[in-house]
Design a protein around this motif. Structure first.
Motif, PDB file in Angstrom:
ATOM      1  N   TYR A   7       0.816  -1.215   0.000  1.00 41.39           N
ATOM      2  CA  TYR A   7       0.000   0.000   0.000  1.00 41.39           C
ATOM      3  C   TYR A   7       0.855   1.273   0.000  1.00 41.39           C
ATOM      4  CZ  TYR A   7      -4.290  -2.674   0.466  1.00 41.39           C
ATOM      5  OH  TYR A   7      -5.345  -3.531   0.226  1.00 41.39           O
ATOM      6  N   PRO A   8       1.946   1.342   0.778  1.00 37.22           N
ATOM      7  CA  PRO A   8       2.834   2.501   0.638  1.00 37.22           C
ATOM      8  C   PRO A   8       3.368   2.667  -0.792  1.00 37.22           C
ATOM      9  CG  PRO A   8       3.336   1.352   2.664  1.00 37.22           C
ATOM     10  CD  PRO A   8       2.348   0.498   1.920  1.00 37.22           C
ATOM     11  N   PHE A   9       3.664   1.553  -1.462  1.00 32.36           N
ATOM     12  CA  PHE A   9       4.138   1.610  -2.847  1.00 32.36           C
ATOM     13  C   PHE A   9       3.078   2.228  -3.753  1.00 32.36           C
ATOM     14  CE2 PHE A   9       3.930  -0.811  -6.937  1.00 32.36           C
ATOM     15  CZ  PHE A   9       4.982  -0.160  -7.576  1.00 32.36           C
ATOM     16  N   TRP A  10       1.833   1.815  -3.608  1.00 30.25           N
ATOM     17  CA  TRP A  10       0.757   2.378  -4.417  1.00 30.25           C
ATOM     18  C   TRP A  10       0.643   3.895  -4.195  1.00 30.25           C
ATOM     19  CZ3 TRP A  10      -3.466   0.274  -7.450  1.00 30.25           C
ATOM     20  CH2 TRP A  10      -3.302  -1.069  -7.775  1.00 30.25           C
ATOM     21  N   VAL A  11       0.743   4.295  -2.944  1.00 27.16           N
ATOM     22  CA  VAL A  11       0.647   5.733  -2.633  1.00 27.16           C
ATOM     23  C   VAL A  11       1.798   6.497  -3.274  1.00 27.16           C
ATOM     24  CG1 VAL A  11       0.739   7.439  -0.780  1.00 27.16           C
ATOM     25  CG2 VAL A  11      -0.630   5.364  -0.493  1.00 27.16           C
ATOM     26  N   ASP A  12       3.025   5.970  -3.121  1.00 26.56           N
ATOM     27  CA  ASP A  12       4.206   6.664  -3.649  1.00 26.56           C
ATOM     28  C   ASP A  12       4.243   6.680  -5.176  1.00 26.56           C
ATOM     29  OD1 ASP A  12       4.988   7.191  -1.086  1.00 26.56           O
ATOM     30  OD2 ASP A  12       6.477   5.590  -0.968  1.00 26.56           O
ATOM     31  N   ARG A  13       3.575   5.726  -5.812  1.00 29.63           N
ATOM     32  CA  ARG A  13       3.498   5.737  -7.277  1.00 29.63           C
ATOM     33  C   ARG A  13       2.427   6.702  -7.794  1.00 29.63           C
ATOM     34  NH1 ARG A  13       5.540   1.783 -10.849  1.00 29.63           N
ATOM     35  NH2 ARG A  13       4.336   2.990 -12.387  1.00 29.63           N
ATOM     36  N   GLY A  14       1.714   7.338  -6.864  1.00 28.91           N
ATOM     37  CA  GLY A  14       0.758   8.363  -7.253  1.00 28.91           C
ATOM     38  C   GLY A  14      -0.633   7.868  -7.586  1.00 28.91           C
ATOM     39  N   PHE A  15      -0.984   6.660  -7.148  1.00 28.93           N
ATOM     40  CA  PHE A  15      -2.322   6.158  -7.398  1.00 28.93           C
ATOM     41  C   PHE A  15      -3.323   6.846  -6.464  1.00 28.93           C
ATOM     42  CE2 PHE A  15       0.264   2.788  -9.159  1.00 28.93           C
ATOM     43  CZ  PHE A  15      -0.429   2.438 -10.308  1.00 28.93           C
ATOM     44  N   THR A  16      -4.533   7.044  -6.954  1.00 35.30           N
ATOM     45  CA  THR A  16      -5.568   7.698  -6.148  1.00 35.30           C
ATOM     46  C   THR A  16      -6.143   6.722  -5.123  1.00 35.30           C
ATOM     47  OG1 THR A  16      -7.376   7.048  -7.624  1.00 35.30           O
ATOM     48  CG2 THR A  16      -6.190   9.090  -8.155  1.00 35.30           C
ATOM     49  N   LYS A  17      -6.825   7.268  -4.135  1.00 34.98           N
ATOM     50  CA  LYS A  17      -7.480   6.425  -3.129  1.00 34.98           C
ATOM     51  C   LYS A  17      -8.504   5.509  -3.786  1.00 34.98           C
ATOM     52  CE  LYS A  17      -7.030   9.790   0.670  1.00 34.98           C
ATOM     53  NZ  LYS A  17      -6.476  10.902  -0.136  1.00 34.98           N
ATOM     54  N   LEU A  18      -9.184   6.006  -4.816  1.00 41.14           N
ATOM     55  CA  LEU A  18     -10.175   5.184  -5.514  1.00 41.14           C
ATOM     56  C   LEU A  18      -9.502   3.990  -6.182  1.00 41.14           C
ATOM     57  CD1 LEU A  18     -13.046   4.700  -6.553  1.00 41.14           C
ATOM     58  CD2 LEU A  18     -12.522   6.205  -8.488  1.00 41.14           C
ATOM     59  N   GLU A  19      -8.366   4.228  -6.843  1.00 40.97           N
ATOM     60  CA  GLU A  19      -7.647   3.139  -7.496  1.00 40.97           C
ATOM     61  C   GLU A  19      -7.156   2.112  -6.476  1.00 40.97           C
ATOM     62  OE1 GLU A  19      -5.388   4.786 -11.393  1.00 40.97           O
ATOM     63  OE2 GLU A  19      -4.965   5.892  -9.555  1.00 40.97           O
ATOM     64  N   ILE A  20      -6.623   2.614  -5.373  1.00 42.32           N
ATOM     65  CA  ILE A  20      -6.112   1.701  -4.342  1.00 42.32           C
ATOM     66  C   ILE A  20      -7.248   0.862  -3.766  1.00 42.32           C
ATOM     67  CG2 ILE A  20      -5.016   1.568  -2.069  1.00 42.32           C
ATOM     68  CD1 ILE A  20      -3.502   4.159  -2.809  1.00 42.32           C
ATOM     69  N   GLY A  21      -8.361   1.521  -3.446  1.00 40.64           N
ATOM     70  CA  GLY A  21      -9.488   0.797  -2.858  1.00 40.64           C
ATOM     71  C   GLY A  21     -10.122  -0.184  -3.829  1.00 40.64           C
ATOM     72  N   LEU A  22     -10.245   0.214  -5.106  1.00 41.11           N
ATOM     73  CA  LEU A  22     -10.918  -0.633  -6.082  1.00 41.11           C
ATOM     74  C   LEU A  22     -10.039  -1.793  -6.529  1.00 41.11           C
ATOM     75  CD1 LEU A  22     -13.293  -1.217  -7.976  1.00 41.11           C
ATOM     76  CD2 LEU A  22     -12.244   0.338  -9.636  1.00 41.11           C
ATOM     77  N   ILE A  23      -8.788  -1.479  -6.951  1.00 39.07           N
ATOM     78  CA  ILE A  23      -7.934  -2.509  -7.537  1.00 39.07           C
ATOM     79  C   ILE A  23      -7.283  -3.373  -6.464  1.00 39.07           C
ATOM     80  CG2 ILE A  23      -6.013  -2.995  -9.086  1.00 39.07           C
ATOM     81  CD1 ILE A  23      -8.385  -1.687 -10.460  1.00 39.07           C
TER      82      ILE A  23
END
Length: 401
Positions: A235-251
Motif C-alpha cells: 500500500y505505501p508503494f501504491w501511494v508513492d506511485r501516485g495512485f488515487t485512493k479510488l484506485e487503491i481501494g478498487l484494484i
C-alpha cells in the motif's frame, strides 16, 4: 457420497463465516466508529492490544479439547460476541469499561477460532482438506469484508448503533444454527490426559517428537515469509506511485480481495487433484513468482497498468498458496488433539507473519521498492526446498480417543 461432501463444505462455510465476522468488526468498523465519536488516536491504537487474545489462543485451547463438545464452545463464544457487540453499542466509547467489553469481544472471537478450527480438522477427511480450506479462506474473507467495510457502509445509512445491533442479530442467528444443526454436533475425538497439566504438554510434546521437528517448525515460520514481508509495503508503494485512493481501494482492495477468494477456491481444488505434497510446493512456487511481478512493476520504466496486473496476480496466487498451506497445517495436526495443536501452529505462523511485516520498511527504504520486492522473491524460495522433509513429520494415523 457427493451429498455428504457438499454438506461438509456447507458446514465449513457456515463456521468460517462466523469466525471471520469479529475480525473485520474489531480491525475496521470499531476504529472508524471510535474516531467518529471523537476518541483520540492513542486510545484507538491501544485498543488494538485487545487483539492479543488471538495470539494467546494456546493458553486455553487445551481446555476446548478437554471439556465438552466443540459446538458447546462455538455457541458460547457466539453468545459472548453478541453480548459484547451490544454493550459496545450502548456504552460511551471511553474508559476502562469499554476496553473490558472490547477484550470480551476478542476473547470470545479467539475461543470461537479454537473450537471451529479444531472441529474442522475432526470433520474433514484428508482428501477433503484442499476444498475445505478453499471454502474456509473464502468464507472468512467474505465475512471480514461484510463486518468491516460492509458494516461501515451500513452505518452510513442507519447509524452505528443500529449497525452494531444488526451484527448482534447475526451472531445470535449463527449461535442458533450451530446449536440445532446436527452436522456441527459430531462427538469430540479429543484425547483427555489424566491431569490438566498433561493436556497442555501432550500437543507440544507430540509435535516435538516428530521426525525433523526443528525443520518442520522452521518451515511453518517461513513458508509465507516472502508474501508477508512484501505485503507490508504494497500500500505505501501504491501511494508513492501516485495512485488515487479510488484506485487503491478498487484494484488493490476490492478486486484484490475477490482475486484472493478465487485463488483460495482454485487452490483448494488443486490440492485435491494434485495431492497435498505436489500442491504445496507448486502453489508455493507460484506464490513466490508473483513477487517478481511487483518487482517489475516497481521499476521506473514500468507502465502504470503493470501495477494493476501485479496486484491481481499477487492476490490470486496468495490465495493459492494459503489454501495449500492451511491444508498442510490441518493435516499436520492429530485429530484427537485438533484444537490444541492447530492453535499452537497457527500462533507460530502468525508470529513470524507479523514480524516479517514489521521488518519490511527497512528493506524498502534501503533498496527501493523494486530491489525490495525482488529480495522478497528470493527469501520465499528456501522453505519450498524443505517440502519433502516436512512431509515426514505428518502423523500417519491419530490414535483413537
Amino acid at each position: 457420497m457427493k451429498t455428504a461432501f457438499y454438506r461438509k463444505m456447507a458446514v465449513v462455510a457456515l463456521l468460517y463465516l462466523a469466525e471471520g465476522l469479529p475480525f473485520g468488526f474489531v480491525y475496521v468498523t470499531l476504529p472508524v466508529y471510535l474516531r467518529t465519536e471523537g476518541v483520540n488516536l492513542v486510545e484507538i491504537g491501544l485498543l488494538s492490544l485487545a487483539g492479543l487474545s488471538w495470539s494467546l489462543k494456546p493458553l486455553w485451547a487445551p481446555l476446548v479439547d478437554r471439556y465438552g463438545r466443540k459446538y458447546y464452545w462455538m455457541v458460547g463464544a457466539l453468545l459472548g460476541l453478541a453480548l459484547s457487540v451490544t454493550l459496545l453499542s450502548l456504552v460511551p466509547p471511553a474508559g476502562k469499561l469499554y476496553i473490558l467489553f472490547v477484550f470480551l469481544c476478542t476473547l470470545s472471537s479467539a475461543t470461537l477460532d479454537i473450537a471451529v478450527d479444531g472441529y474442522t480438522i475432526e470433520l474433514l477427511e484428508e482428501e477433503e482438506l484442499g476444498p475445505g480450506n478453499g471454502v474456509r479462506v473464502s468464507a472468512y474473507r467474505v465475512a471480514m469484508i461484510g463486518s468491516g467495510g460492509g458494516l461501515v457502509a451500513l452505518a452510513h445509512f442507519w447509524g452505528f448503533r443500529p449497525a452494531f445491533l444488526a451484527l448482534t442479530v447475526i451472531f445470535l442467528a449463527l449461535a442458533a444454527l450451530i446449536a440445532f444443526l446436527p452436522d456441527t454436533h459430531l462427538p469430540s475425538m479429543s484425547t483427555k490426559t489424566h491431569d490438566l497439566f498433561g493436556q497442555y504438554i501432550l500437543p507440544l510434546k507430540d509435535i516435538l517428537k516428530r521426525p525433523y521437528a526443528p525443520v518442520l517448525l522452521f518451515f511453518i515460520l517461513t513458508f509465507k515469509i516472502g508474501d508477508a514481508t512484501m505485503g507490508s509495503m504494497i500500500y505505501p508503494f501504491w501511494v508513492d506511485r501516485g495512485f488515487t485512493k479510488l484506485e487503491i481501494g478498487l484494484i488493490s482492495g476490492t478486486l484484490g480481495s475477490l482475486a484472493t477468494i478465487a485463488g483460495s477456491l482454485v487452490g483448494g481444488g488443486l490440492v485435491r487433484s494434485l495431492g497435498l505434497f505436489r500442491a504445496l510446493w507448486m502453489l508455493g512456487l507460484t506464490q513466490s513468482l508473483s513477487n517478481l511481478g511487483y518487482a517489475y512493476a516497481a521499476l521506473p520504466s514500468s507502465a502504470r497498468w503493470t501495477v494493476y496486473v501485479a496486484s491481481l496476480v499477487e492476490s490470486f496466487t496468495g490465495g493459492l498458496g494459503t489454501a495449500a498451506f492451511l491444508a498442510f497445517l490441518m493435516r499436520l495436526c492429530r485429530r484427537d488433539l485438533s484444537a490444541s495443536q492447530y492453535a499452537l501452529l497457527a500462533t507460530l505462523f502468525s508470529l513470524s507473519f507479523n514480524l516479517s511485516r514489521a521488518l519490511g520498511g527497512f528493506g524498502a527504504q534501503a533498496w527501493g521498492y523494486a530491489g525490495f520486492f525482488f529480495f522478497t522473491f528470493w527469501i520465499s524460495l528456501p522453505p519450498l526446498l524443505l517440502v519433502p522433509v516436512v512431509f515426514k513429520a505428518l502423523p500417519q494415523e491419530a490414535p483413537p480417543s
